[in-house]
Scaffold this active site. Structure first.
Site, PDB file in Angstrom:
ATOM      1  N   ASN A 218       5.452  -9.362  12.191  1.00  0.00           N
ATOM      2  CA  ASN A 218       4.137  -9.788  11.251  1.00  0.00           C
ATOM      3  C   ASN A 218       3.520  -8.285  10.471  1.00  0.00           C
ATOM      4  O   ASN A 218       3.611  -7.372  11.352  1.00  0.00           O
ATOM      5  CB  ASN A 218       2.888 -10.244  12.039  1.00  0.00           C
ATOM      6  CG  ASN A 218       1.814 -10.478  11.424  1.00  0.00           C
ATOM      7  OD1 ASN A 218       1.932 -11.487  10.543  1.00  0.00           O
ATOM      8  ND2 ASN A 218       0.876  -9.816  11.508  1.00  0.00           N
ATOM      9  N   GLU A 219       3.596  -8.449   9.245  1.00  0.00           N
ATOM     10  CA  GLU A 219       2.855  -7.350   8.429  1.00  0.00           C
ATOM     11  C   GLU A 219       3.209  -5.805   9.015  1.00  0.00           C
ATOM     12  O   GLU A 219       2.429  -5.162   9.340  1.00  0.00           O
ATOM     13  CB  GLU A 219       1.323  -7.287   8.582  1.00  0.00           C
ATOM     14  CG  GLU A 219       0.925  -8.877   8.094  1.00  0.00           C
ATOM     15  CD  GLU A 219      -0.568  -9.152   7.998  1.00  0.00           C
ATOM     16  OE1 GLU A 219      -0.920  -9.940   7.311  1.00  0.00           O
ATOM     17  OE2 GLU A 219      -1.433  -8.353   8.677  1.00  0.00           O
ATOM     18  N   PRO A 220       4.613  -5.617   8.961  1.00  0.00           N
ATOM     19  CA  PRO A 220       5.044  -4.401   9.283  1.00  0.00           C
ATOM     20  C   PRO A 220       4.359  -3.138   8.662  1.00  0.00           C
ATOM     21  O   PRO A 220       4.347  -2.030   9.170  1.00  0.00           O
ATOM     22  CB  PRO A 220       6.522  -4.510   8.875  1.00  0.00           C
ATOM     23  CG  PRO A 220       6.583  -5.441   7.985  1.00  0.00           C
ATOM     24  CD  PRO A 220       5.498  -6.373   8.314  1.00  0.00           C
ATOM     25  N   HIS A 321       2.177 -12.789   2.554  1.00  0.00           N
ATOM     26  CA  HIS A 321       0.806 -13.269   2.851  1.00  0.00           C
ATOM     27  C   HIS A 321      -0.176 -12.908   1.766  1.00  0.00           C
ATOM     28  O   HIS A 321       0.412 -12.058   0.947  1.00  0.00           O
ATOM     29  CB  HIS A 321       0.413 -12.367   4.128  1.00  0.00           C
ATOM     30  CG  HIS A 321       1.184 -12.724   5.385  1.00  0.00           C
ATOM     31  ND1 HIS A 321       0.679 -11.761   6.463  1.00  0.00           N
ATOM     32  CD2 HIS A 321       1.998 -13.633   5.693  1.00  0.00           C
ATOM     33  CE1 HIS A 321       1.374 -12.439   7.636  1.00  0.00           C
ATOM     34  NE2 HIS A 321       2.353 -13.207   6.819  1.00  0.00           N
TER      35      HIS A 321
END
Length: 549
Positions: A218-220, A321
């Site tokens: 998630n959201e690196p 996102h």
């Protein structure tokens, strides 16, 4: 179709709208409609549904929701997909259900996700909640940042940054036989063991209870800020790409039909250059060497080449996102904010509108990247929210879902959400309270002025037409003329369901007949999102037409 009975507003002035029945012998019928919802002034809007243009199949999973924070809200709409993700999942230890909040909450390692000590309990819960609420597509998150919480003992100090006893190392391949239960003493968690455990527990991705999709963390691009205790340095492009390909290959070995989602980019700057900053030249060198437009090109290109080498597709769904920047400014800006995703030349009131117009509209630009670098890859927006704690949130949500359908988005899951936003989703998934949905095939639809009114139409397998219309004006009625003259089918009646006040309930506000062959005239109140249901047979509305006596 089973529309619900008309709502009777005893405190409202009502009018009778005459409906001439067809040869069914129903005779003259009326529907009770509230009249005090309308303003004294209005504007006109022409809406054309063009049946001569090519239609588009609508992906059913765009009406989705994130599980985190919505465990008690899954019955508020007929959601079609559910995602288990967010910052908590980056440091989730599947062996014990410990997780770390990162900067969201004092870097606390605790039992926030589950009090259970049973391995992978959160995935078991996800499957059960989906089953109870009729949700068919389930997406969970695998860990790639390097470490996960080793305990549930609370705040982790900077001195205990990994590697330390407060964290267990993440290793993708165990290199041996899969045990029935994980070893809790080795200081390591294995991702292949995790996926294998899920399959043994729930079945594979083709089973009713199994997991259909796996997200590559998630959201690196935010790891260094959000999860500085486990990944204090910014992620590099090389690290993210190589880890993505390696972990995806493992999942495909264990569950060939499971879909891989990545890289869960947090927003526009990550689409553009991941986490690269002025002190690094990695992105600039790759961009110049390969002629990339933005980082999305690079990621797709890498995963395509890795797939060719592996002999199996390693990225099924490009995952982004999207949290609108302009929607944060004002209600008026929120009502226009969705246009950044789809409208050529539209410039929103934010830094994106000022500095990033070369990639606006965003979704067509992403699709162009997919077509060039990894054709056939689907698109997901696994976190999004256009904000709003009033009817502007309903209108923006309704337009966003129409946009997702039109732009071919495969899956979309709202993050958070409130009553007004869920009302926008219900317009598509349960507009009559009896499970009726927006059609599954999109028809080309235009309005005179999308700044005042957006519209999306669809048909279903029975030929019923559903038309979502918004009125973005806060004080004026919208007099909409709906033109279906390009259709060979003659439509005779329309029911108008709408959300127009702060109750966020969908209300039947009118039933009308065609004023001319395939021409309908309806009036929408100010600040309104509506679903208009058009039929060639008045008998499709038996329960919402009342006797005039």
């Amino acid at each position: 179709m089973k529309p619900r009975k008309a709502l009777i507003f005893s405190v409202l002035v009502v009018v009778a709208v005459t409906i001439m029945a067809s040869c069914s012998g129903l005779g003259r019928k009326t529907v009770m409609v509230p009249t005090d919802i309308y303003a004294s002034e209005s504007y006109d809007m022409n809406i054309v549904i063009d049946f001569t243009e090519e239609t588009k199949e609508i992906n059913p999973y765009i009406y989705g929701v994130n599980q985190y924070g919505n465990e008690d809200n899954l019955d508020l709409a007929n959601f079609t997909a559910i995602r288990q993700g967010g910052n908590r999942l980056t440091a989730y230890n599947w062996e014990t259900n410990a997780s770390n909040a990162g900067a969201d909450w004092y870097h606390s390692s605790d039992s926030n996700l589950s009090d259970s000590d049973e391995p992978a309990d959160i995935v078991r819960t996800l499957s059960q909640e989906a089953k109870e609420n009729g949700i068919t597509y389930k997406l969970t998150t695998l860990q790639m940042a390097g470490y996960v919480a080793a305990d549930k003992s609370g705040q982790v100090s900077e001195e205990n940054t990994a590697p330390s006893k407060r964290f267990n190392e993440v290793i993708f391949r165990s290199g041996g036989e899969f045990p029935d239960t994980p070893d809790l003493t080795d200081g390591v968690v294995y991702m292949d063991e995790y996926v294998n455990y899920i399959i043994n527990m729930l079945g594979d991705s083709t089973s009713k209870n199994g997991i259909q999709g796996y997200s590559l963390d998630n959201e690196p691009a935010l790891w260094a800020g959000t999860h500085s205790r486990i990944h204090p340095d910014p992620v590099t492009i090389e690290e993210l790409c190589t880890k993505s390909a390696e972990l995806a290959a493992i999942v495909k070995e264990l569950d060939p039909n499971a879909e891989i989602f990545g890289p869960a980019l947090y927003g526009y700057t990550a689409y553009d250059h991941l986490a690269d900053d002025d002190s690094s030249t990695e992105w600039e060198e790759l961009k110049e060497e390969n002629g990339y437009n933005w980082f999305i090109d690079c990621y797709l290109d890498y995963m395509c080449q890795a797939s060719e080498e592996a002999g199996v597709r390693l990225l099924d769904v490009l995952d982004i996102h999207y949290y609108s920047e302009s929607a944060r400014v004002s209600d008026e800006d929120r009502l226009q904010s969705v246009r950044t995703l789809y409208e050529e030349g539209f410039s929103e009131n934010s830094w994106i509108g000022q500095w990033c117009m070369n990639n606006v509209p965003i979704l067509p630009t992403i699709q162009a990247s997919i077509d060039e670098y990894y054709p056939g890859t689907k698109l997901a927006i696994s976190e999004y929210n256009f904000g709003g704690e009033n009817i502007s949130g309903t209108i923006a949500e309704a337009e966003a879902l129409g946009c997702f359908a039109d732009m071919g988005v495969y899956l979309a899951t709202i993050w958070g959400g409130n009553d007004c936003q869920f009302a926008g989703i219900r317009l598509y998934t349960n507009y009559d309270g009896d499970g009726s949905m927006f059609g599954n095939t999109l028809i080309s639809t235009t309005t005179d002025d999308v700044s005042l009114s957006s519209a999306y139409a669809a048909t279903d397998d029975d030929g019923l037409i559903t038309l979502m219309i918004t009125n973005k004006d806060s004080s004026l009625n919208e007099n909409a003329v709906i033109d279906l003259t390009s259709s060979e089918t003659v439509y005779s009646a329309a029911a108008v369901y709408a959300v127009y006040d702060e109750t966020y309930e969908i209300q039947l506000i009118n039933v009308v007949e065609s004023t001319d062959t395939n021409i309908f005239e309806i009036t929408l109140p100010p600040y309104c999102a509506a679903m208009v249901v058009l039929s060639d047979d008045v008998n499709d509305f038996p329960n919402i037409i009342a006797d005039s006596e």
